[in-house]
Design an enzyme around this catalytic site. Structure first.
Site, PDB file in Angstrom:
ATOM      1  N   ASP A  62     -65.065   8.515 -47.831  1.00 14.71           N
ATOM      2  CA  ASP A  62     -65.471   9.880 -48.175  1.00 14.71           C
ATOM      3  C   ASP A  62     -66.592   9.817 -49.198  1.00 14.71           C
ATOM      4  O   ASP A  62     -66.717   8.834 -49.935  1.00 14.71           O
ATOM      5  CB  ASP A  62     -64.301  10.687 -48.738  1.00 14.71           C
ATOM      6  CG  ASP A  62     -64.620  12.184 -48.716  1.00 14.71           C
ATOM      7  OD1 ASP A  62     -64.451  12.803 -47.650  1.00 14.71           O
ATOM      8  OD2 ASP A  62     -65.074  12.716 -49.743  1.00 14.71           O
ATOM      9  N   TYR A  66     -70.557  18.767 -56.202  1.00 16.20           N
ATOM     10  CA  TYR A  66     -69.083  18.699 -56.235  1.00 16.20           C
ATOM     11  C   TYR A  66     -68.567  18.373 -57.633  1.00 16.20           C
ATOM     12  O   TYR A  66     -67.556  18.921 -58.078  1.00 16.20           O
ATOM     13  CB  TYR A  66     -68.569  17.637 -55.265  1.00 16.20           C
ATOM     14  CG  TYR A  66     -68.448  18.132 -53.840  1.00 16.20           C
ATOM     15  CD1 TYR A  66     -67.467  19.052 -53.473  1.00 16.20           C
ATOM     16  CD2 TYR A  66     -69.309  17.680 -52.853  1.00 16.20           C
ATOM     17  CE1 TYR A  66     -67.359  19.505 -52.175  1.00 16.20           C
ATOM     18  CE2 TYR A  66     -69.210  18.130 -51.548  1.00 16.20           C
ATOM     19  CZ  TYR A  66     -68.239  19.044 -51.213  1.00 16.20           C
ATOM     20  OH  TYR A  66     -68.132  19.498 -49.934  1.00 16.20           O
ATOM     21  N   ARG A  88     -51.993   9.803 -40.341  1.00 19.17           N
ATOM     22  CA  ARG A  88     -51.943  10.725 -41.472  1.00 19.17           C
ATOM     23  C   ARG A  88     -50.553  11.299 -41.711  1.00 19.17           C
ATOM     24  O   ARG A  88     -50.263  11.798 -42.799  1.00 19.17           O
ATOM     25  CB  ARG A  88     -52.972  11.843 -41.285  1.00 19.17           C
ATOM     26  CG  ARG A  88     -54.384  11.439 -41.667  1.00 19.17           C
ATOM     27  CD  ARG A  88     -54.576  11.437 -43.187  1.00 19.17           C
ATOM     28  NE  ARG A  88     -54.732  12.794 -43.681  1.00 19.17           N
ATOM     29  CZ  ARG A  88     -53.811  13.471 -44.338  1.00 19.17           C
ATOM     30  NH1 ARG A  88     -52.647  12.915 -44.581  1.00 19.17           N
ATOM     31  NH2 ARG A  88     -54.037  14.679 -44.755  1.00 19.17           N
ATOM     32  N   ARG A 148     -59.203  14.462 -37.742  1.00 19.73           N
ATOM     33  CA  ARG A 148     -57.990  15.155 -37.295  1.00 19.73           C
ATOM     34  C   ARG A 148     -57.986  15.650 -35.856  1.00 19.73           C
ATOM     35  O   ARG A 148     -56.929  16.015 -35.351  1.00 19.73           O
ATOM     36  CB  ARG A 148     -57.701  16.328 -38.239  1.00 19.73           C
ATOM     37  CG  ARG A 148     -57.152  15.856 -39.583  1.00 19.73           C
ATOM     38  CD  ARG A 148     -57.175  16.971 -40.590  1.00 19.73           C
ATOM     39  NE  ARG A 148     -58.555  17.351 -40.809  1.00 19.73           N
ATOM     40  CZ  ARG A 148     -58.950  18.290 -41.673  1.00 19.73           C
ATOM     41  NH1 ARG A 148     -58.052  18.954 -42.370  1.00 19.73           N
ATOM     42  NH2 ARG A 148     -60.224  18.567 -41.822  1.00 19.73           N
ATOM     43  N   ARG A 180     -68.094  12.753 -38.456  1.00 17.40           N
ATOM     44  CA  ARG A 180     -66.643  12.933 -38.610  1.00 17.40           C
ATOM     45  C   ARG A 180     -65.886  12.531 -37.348  1.00 17.40           C
ATOM     46  O   ARG A 180     -64.850  13.114 -37.023  1.00 17.40           O
ATOM     47  CB  ARG A 180     -66.304  14.387 -38.969  1.00 17.40           C
ATOM     48  CG  ARG A 180     -66.892  14.859 -40.296  1.00 17.40           C
ATOM     49  CD  ARG A 180     -66.191  14.181 -41.456  1.00 17.40           C
ATOM     50  NE  ARG A 180     -66.458  14.862 -42.708  1.00 17.40           N
ATOM     51  CZ  ARG A 180     -65.637  15.753 -43.272  1.00 17.40           C
ATOM     52  NH1 ARG A 180     -64.504  16.064 -42.702  1.00 17.40           N
ATOM     53  NH2 ARG A 180     -65.955  16.294 -44.418  1.00 17.40           N
TER      54      ARG A 180
END
Ligand code: CP3
Length: 347
Positions: free
Chosen positions: A72, A147, A36, A27, A23
């Site tokens: 993703d 998921y 973003r 962020r 990752r």
């Protein structure tokens, strides 16, 4: 830099362990947050120029030894004909809660339905320093199925696990189709320029050894085998999988990612000498600042020294609140490490 990462994956001698961070585009980076503010997460994934830009951000700032394509694991919802929304975790509009829903799936070729992933990979490969390898990725079939059945993140994934117990044959039909799709998706990423691939099995740790072997390992082995002809290093990362390491050993990948819960030397003992290990600094250590980061990272370096191959990474994804100063201190430490090349040669 150069191909340090690929050499460590192949267990060849390296002067220091390569470093990248799961990752690493995200962020915690102000330049990521700036993009973003303008576009939502899915738009970012679907716009090759932006996905490429974000992939390159952590390389430009920190000089990591590998880039990972910005995308993703849930982009595969699209070729499956399912809708997924990020808030910020993935939410599937119509989860696969029944055998009928599973058998109704019509899977489209990913090259046609999500061409933007591969276009982003081509752009990155074109713009990235040729000495920095690009990693492609996907979920391992069990984690993707978890998921899709559950409909989103969950503590126990009880709907997904219920389906394994209640409808094992339907579960295998789903897993086989997801595994085939994943082989196509990773093959297309490699054809577009990825030089290694990682399978994320984030929810493997929710399974006991029997369920893991039957439903997760089996289809991971299938994907790993389906990629063999590409001759790129294959990395398999199962989270919270200390109890599964004797089974993980049989997955067929060249590199095994180890989470922060298991010391690298302990994991190496269970995984044997035929694999390189990737990991495994606790992401929370970085939250405590540069000094704590260096202390914790030194211990990972020490435990990694005797391994046949070590790719330095965190033991799971970097957290959004991570101070940049901690990452800087980590890079400085790992980049200053020197290992006598001869000592790492096989006896
Ligand atoms: O590593 C990288 O820099 C490449 C990008 C990457 C993302 N997701 C971008 C992302 C990778 C490798 C992933 C993998 C992924 N996605 C996993 C496996 C790794 C892991 O953490 O165990 C999983 C389980 C997902 C599913 C997913 N996507 C979740 C649970 C979330 C929300 C979690 C969060 O961080 O908020 C996402 C969204 C997502 N994927 C974000 C990013 C940068 C945050 C979206 C945003 O910008 O708001």
């Amino acid at each position: 830099m150069s191909d340090l990462f690929l050499r460590a994956c192949r267990r060849e001698p390296v002067e220091r362990p390569p470093l990248w961070i799961m990752r690493q585009a995200g962020r915690y980076l102000p330049e990521y947050r700036a993009i973003r503010e303008r576009v939502d997460f899915m738009t970012l994934c679907r716009t090759p120029e932006l996905a490429a830009e974000v992939t390159l951000q952590p390389i430009a700032r920190f000089g990591f030894d590998a880039a990972i394509l910005f995308s993703d694991i849930l982009v595969l919802a699209e070729p499956l004909g399912l809708e997924v929304d990020f808030r910020p975790g993935p939410v599937v509009a119509t989860p696969l809660r029944s055998v009928e829903a599973i058998d109704r799936l019509e899977i489209k070729p990913p090259e046609a339905s999500i061409p933007w992933v591969y276009e982003a990979a081509r752009l990155v490969r074109h713009e990235l320093d040729p000495r920095v390898p690009l990693i492609g990725f996907a979920a391992a079939p069990f984690t993707l199925a978890a998921y899709l059945i559950e409909g989103g993140g969950s503590r126990l994934f009880e709907s997904a696990k219920r389906l394994l117990w209640a409808e094992p044959q339907a579960a295998h039909r789903l897993l086989q189709r997801l595994a085939d799709l994943t082989v196509q998706h990773l093959t297309a990423q490699v054809r577009a320029g990825a030089q290694a691939v990682q399978l994320f099995d984030t929810w493997a740790g929710l399974l006991d050894r029997q369920l893991y072997t039957e439903f997760a390992l089996r289809w991971t082995q299938y994907v790993v085998a389906g990629l063999a002809h590409l001759a790129v290093p294959r990395i398999y990362f199962a989270l919270d999988a200390a109890h599964l390491l004797p089974d993980v050993r049989r997955c067929g990948a060249e590199v095994i990612g180890v989470d922060w819960r298991t010391a690298l030397d302990v994991a190496a003992h269970e995984l044997g000498a035929n694999v390189a290990l990737q990991g495994n600094l606790d992401p929370c250590a970085l939250l405590a600042g540069p000094e704590a980061t260096v202390r914790a990272a030194q211990s990972v370096l020490d435990r990694g020294r005797a391994l046949p191959g070590h790719v330095f990474n965190l033991g799971h994804g970097i957290l959004p609140t991570t101070p940049l100063s901690s990452v800087e201190a980590l890079v400085e430490l790992v980049h200053a490490e020197r290992r006598p090349l001869a000592a790492t040669l096989p006896a």
